[in-house]
Enzyme design. Structure first.
Site, PDB file in Angstrom:
ATOM      1  N   HIS A 195      -2.145   0.835   9.075  1.00  0.00           N
ATOM      2  CA  HIS A 195      -3.266  -0.045   8.725  1.00  0.00           C
ATOM      3  C   HIS A 195      -4.563   0.751   8.649  1.00  0.00           C
ATOM      4  O   HIS A 195      -4.825   1.634   9.465  1.00  0.00           O
ATOM      5  CB  HIS A 195      -3.428  -1.150   9.774  1.00  0.00           C
ATOM      6  CG  HIS A 195      -2.477  -2.293   9.587  1.00  0.00           C
ATOM      7  ND1 HIS A 195      -2.430  -3.031   8.426  1.00  0.00           N
ATOM      8  CD2 HIS A 195      -1.558  -2.841  10.432  1.00  0.00           C
ATOM      9  CE1 HIS A 195      -1.518  -3.986   8.548  1.00  0.00           C
ATOM     10  NE2 HIS A 195      -0.962  -3.892   9.764  1.00  0.00           N
ATOM     11  N   CYS A 206      -4.157   1.161   2.819  1.00  0.00           N
ATOM     12  CA  CYS A 206      -4.791   0.289   1.832  1.00  0.00           C
ATOM     13  C   CYS A 206      -6.208   0.757   1.517  1.00  0.00           C
ATOM     14  O   CYS A 206      -6.874   1.393   2.327  1.00  0.00           O
ATOM     15  CB  CYS A 206      -4.852  -1.160   2.337  1.00  0.00           C
ATOM     16  SG  CYS A 206      -3.250  -1.905   2.662  1.00  0.00           S
ATOM     17  N   ARG A 229      -3.900   1.528  -3.010  1.00  0.00           N
ATOM     18  CA  ARG A 229      -3.433   2.414  -1.952  1.00  0.00           C
ATOM     19  C   ARG A 229      -4.180   3.749  -2.006  1.00  0.00           C
ATOM     20  O   ARG A 229      -4.503   4.253  -3.083  1.00  0.00           O
ATOM     21  CB  ARG A 229      -1.920   2.662  -2.075  1.00  0.00           C
ATOM     22  CG  ARG A 229      -1.063   1.421  -1.900  1.00  0.00           C
ATOM     23  CD  ARG A 229      -1.137   0.880  -0.493  1.00  0.00           C
ATOM     24  NE  ARG A 229      -0.266  -0.280  -0.323  1.00  0.00           N
ATOM     25  CZ  ARG A 229      -0.668  -1.533  -0.485  1.00  0.00           C
ATOM     26  NH1 ARG A 229      -1.929  -1.785  -0.829  1.00  0.00           N
ATOM     27  NH2 ARG A 229       0.177  -2.524  -0.308  1.00  0.00           N
TER      28      ARG A 229
END
Length: 347
Positions: free
Chosen positions: A246, A315, A324
Site C-alpha cells: 500500500h 498505487c 501503478r
C-alpha cells in the site's frame, strides 16, 4: 350670586327674612361607563353630602368622608370639573390609573377554543421550516460520518496495520533465533522475510500472496506468488522477485518509494541470508493491467538479459488506485546471516 338667585337676592335687599329651606346637595349624574368601577366613590360622595352641615343662611358647608368641601354650587362645579366635567365626560389621570389597575389583564384571561387553536397553529413550524431542518440534520450527519470515515482510513488503519506488522516481524525473528526451520513453500498470508529500505526507514514483513485482507491491509508487503503473476523467490538463481504494498493507509509501507534514486539499497532478510539490491530504474505511471513489469526480464526496466531482480509495485497518484508506480532493482550481494548484517543495514 345675582345671576343664579335673582328672587332671593331681591327679597333680601328689603331685609325680609326668607324662610329656612332644607338644603339638598347636588349629586352629579352617574356615568354609565364608570359606575361599576366607581361605585364605592359614589357612595362616599352621597353619604358625605347628606351628612354635611347647613347654615341657616342657606350657604351650606358640606364635608365628605374624605374631608374635602362639597358645599356651594361653585365648589360643586369646580369639583365636577376636576372629576372630568359635570356629566363625567372625561376621567382624571388618577381615575384612569385606577381603572387600568382594576381591569383584568388580557394575557391572563382565558382564551377561547378558536383563539387557542390559532395561537397553537402560529407556534407550530411551517412545512418549509421542517424540511429545511431535516435537510440540515442530514447534511450534519453525513459530514460527521465522512469525517469519521476519513479518520478511520488515514489514521486508525495505519495504527492497526503497524501493530499487526510489528507483531509479525517479532514472530519471524523469534522463530529464526529459535532455529525453527521454515518450509520451502509458504501458505498464503504467511510471513517469511523482512524488507528493509534504509533510505526510507522502512522495515516491514514480507508475506506470501497479495491478498488485501490477509496481507496488504495488515501492513505487510505481499509477494506475487499465484497464477500468471507468480514471480521468483529471492534465493532463485535467476528471476524477478515481485512485491506489492500500500502507498496510503493500512501501514502505507510503499508511500515514498517514488523518492528512491538510482543506487539506493533495498535489502531482503530471510532466515538464512541477506539479499541486497540496488535501485536501477522506475516507471512513474503505468496501467494496473501492465503485468509485463513482473516478467523475468521486464521490457521497460532497462534490463537486457536474465538476472536476479526485484520489482516494487504500488498505487499512484496518492490516495487513488487508478495507476501503478513501479521501481526496479538488481541484486548486488547475497550475504549469509552468519556473517552479520550487510553494510546497507550497518551504515
Amino acid at each position: 350670586m345675582t345671576a343664579l338667585r335673582p328672587e332671593r337676592e331681591s327679597e333680601a335687599s328689603y331685609g325680609e327674612q326668607q324662610p329656612y329651606e332644607p338644603y339638598e346637595p347636588y349629586v352629579p349624574p352617574l356615568d354609565d361607563e364608570t359606575v361599576a368601577l366607581r361605585l364605592s366613590d359614589l357612595s362616599e360622595r352621597i353619604g358625605g353630602a347628606t351628612s354635611g352641615a347647613t347654615s341657616p343662611s342657606g350657604a351650606s358647608s358640606v364635608t365628605g368622608a374624605t374631608g374635602s368641601p362639597t358645599g356651594g354650587r361653585a365648589a360643586r362645579r369646580k369639583a365636577a370639573k376636576r372629576r372630568g366635567g359635570r356629566h363625567g365626560a372625561g376621567a382624571s389621570p388618577s381615575t384612569e390609573s385606577a381603572e387600568a389597575a382594576d381591569s383584568p389583564d388580557e394575557s391572563s384571561a382565558p382564551l377561547s377554543r378558536v383563539e387557542a387553536r390559532r395561537r397553537a397553529k402560529a407556534r407550530k413550524p411551517s412545512p418549509g421550516v421542517l424540511v429545511s431542518r431535516a435537510i440540515g440534520e442530514v447534511f450534519i450527519t453525513t459530514g460527521v460520518l465522512m469525517l469519521l470515515f476519513v479518520t478511520y482510513q488515514l489514521w486508525w488503519t495505519n495504527v492497526r496495520a503497524h501493530a499487526q506488522a510489528g507483531k509479525e516481524a517479532s514472530n519471524l525473528q523469534e522463530e529464526w533465533e529459535s532455529g525453527k526451520r521454515a518450509p520451502g513453500e509458504f501458505a498464503p498470508g504467511q510471513g517469511f522475510a523482512l524488507l528493509h529500505i534504509p533510505k526510507l526507514d522502512v522495515v516491514v514483513p514480507i508475506a506470501e500472496g497479495v491478498s488485501n485482507k490477509k496481507v496488504l491491509d495488515r501492513g505487510m508487503v505481499g509477494h506475487y506468488s499465484e497464477g500468471p503473476l507468480k514471480t521468483a523467490m529471492p534465493g532463485a538463481k535467476t528471476g524477478n522477485f515481485g512485491l506489492a504494498g500500500h502507498r496510503n493507509t493500512h501501514g502505507e509501507p510503499f508511500r515514498y518509494i517514488n523518492r528512491l534514486s538510482k543506487g539506493d539499497e533495498i535489502v531482503v532478510e530471510t532466515q538464512d541470508d541477506y539479499y541486497v539490491y540496488k535501485m536501477t530504474s522506475s516507471l512513474p505511471v503505468t496501467s494496473p493491467s501492465n503485468t509485463s513489469v513482473l516478467n523475468p526480464v521486464p521490457p521497460q526496466s532497462g534490463f537486457k538479459e536474465p538476472g536476479r531482480y526485484i520489482t516494487l509495485t504500488t498505487c499512484t497518484p496518492e490516495f487513488t488506485s487508478k495507476y501503478r508506480l513501479i521501481v526496479w532493482g538488481k541484486m548486488v550481494e547475497e550475504r549469509p546471516r552468519s556473517k552479520g548484517k550487510p553494510d546497507a543495514l550497518v551504515n
